[in-house]
Enzyme design. Structure first.
Site, PDB file in Angstrom:
ATOM      1  N   GLY A  26       0.822  -1.203   0.000  1.00 35.39           N
ATOM      2  CA  GLY A  26       0.000   0.000   0.000  1.00 35.39           C
ATOM      3  C   GLY A  26       0.855   1.252   0.000  1.00 35.39           C
ATOM      4  CD  GLN A  60       3.338   5.805   2.585  1.00 33.46           C
ATOM      5  OE1 GLN A  60       2.378   5.256   2.075  1.00 33.46           O
ATOM      6  NE2 GLN A  60       4.325   5.116   3.141  1.00 33.46           N
ATOM      7  CB  CYS A 118       5.190   2.275   7.341  1.00 31.11           C
ATOM      8  SG  CYS A 118       4.667   3.752   6.469  1.00 31.11           S
ATOM      9  CG  LEU A 119       6.649   1.012   1.343  1.00 30.45           C
ATOM     10  CD1 LEU A 119       6.055   1.272  -0.029  1.00 30.45           C
ATOM     11  CD2 LEU A 119       7.781  -0.011   1.254  1.00 30.45           C
ATOM     12  CG  HIS A 167      -0.599   1.163   7.223  1.00 30.83           C
ATOM     13  ND1 HIS A 167       0.360   0.712   8.122  1.00 30.83           N
ATOM     14  CD2 HIS A 167       0.054   2.033   6.407  1.00 30.83           C
ATOM     15  CE1 HIS A 167       1.514   1.296   7.842  1.00 30.83           C
ATOM     16  NE2 HIS A 167       1.359   2.107   6.802  1.00 30.83           N
ATOM     17  CD  GLU A 168      -0.969   2.423   2.686  1.00 36.66           C
ATOM     18  OE1 GLU A 168      -0.553   3.583   2.561  1.00 36.66           O
ATOM     19  OE2 GLU A 168      -0.224   1.481   3.021  1.00 36.66           O
ATOM     20  CG  HIS A 207       0.244   6.877   5.348  1.00 28.93           C
ATOM     21  ND1 HIS A 207       1.380   7.345   5.974  1.00 28.93           N
ATOM     22  CD2 HIS A 207       0.445   5.554   5.159  1.00 28.93           C
ATOM     23  CE1 HIS A 207       2.225   6.338   6.150  1.00 28.93           C
ATOM     24  NE2 HIS A 207       1.687   5.237   5.678  1.00 28.93           N
TER      25      HIS A 207
HETATM   26 NI    NI Z   1       2.597   3.363   5.710  1.00 28.62          NI
END
Ligand code: NI
Length: 168
Positions: free
Chosen positions: A44, A49, A90-91, A132-133, A136
């Protein structure tokens, strides 16, 4: 390939705006986000991000036999009372994984690339990634769900790791 912003970058803690133009620029952004997500081997990715403060995220579960999704101006309408722990990463905080407690099922409304509204009921990994996304888009990272002490530990360890890297 887009740059992925990391833990201490302000854009991750910045308010997002609704997407109001469903034009070719939006499609180009989403395509680039999918490429970036594939390259990063993630499931995701949210617009903040990649430095874009807009309400938009993508999910790609194709590596585990699932589908690809685009959520624009999403709204979580309902969450299950039943919650569970699942390990998240998380990236934007590469290399750190922690168990996070969240509702197991969600109902979401969002718009697609053409601005058309759709509803989705998700469970399992999809429900997890959506939450999660979606976080963000509201300046929230998975570590914000941890106990304060554990969150501080992750932040410290992350900063230590990245400062070492920079010195090399
Ligand atoms: Ni993340």
């Amino acid at each position: 390939m887009l740059d992925i912003y990391k833990l201490d970058d302000e854009v991750l803690r910045t308010d997002t705006k609704d997407v109001d133009k469903f034009d070719s620029a939006l499609k180009i952004l989403v395509d680039a986000m999918f490429e970036t997500l594939t390259e990063a081997d993630g499931v995701g990715l949210a617009a903040p991000q990649v430095g874009v403060s807009k309400k938009l995220f993508i999910v790609d579960l194709s590596a585990s036999g699932g589908d690809k999704y685009v959520f624009i101006n999403p709204e979580i309408l309902e969450t299950s009372i039943e919650e569970g722990f699942y390990e998240e990463g998380c990236l934007s905080i590469p290399g750190f994984y922690r168990k996070v407690k969240r509702p197991l099922r969600v109902k979401v409304q969002a718009q697609d690339l053409n601005g058309k509204y759709f509803n989705i009921e998700a469970d399992g990994l999809l429900a997890r990634v959506i939450q999660h996304e979606n976080d963000h888009l509201h300046k929230t990272l998975f570590i914000d769900h941890l106990e304060e002490e554990e969150k501080e530990k992750v932040i410290k360890a992350y900063r230590k790791k990245t400062s070492k890297k920079r010195k090399k």
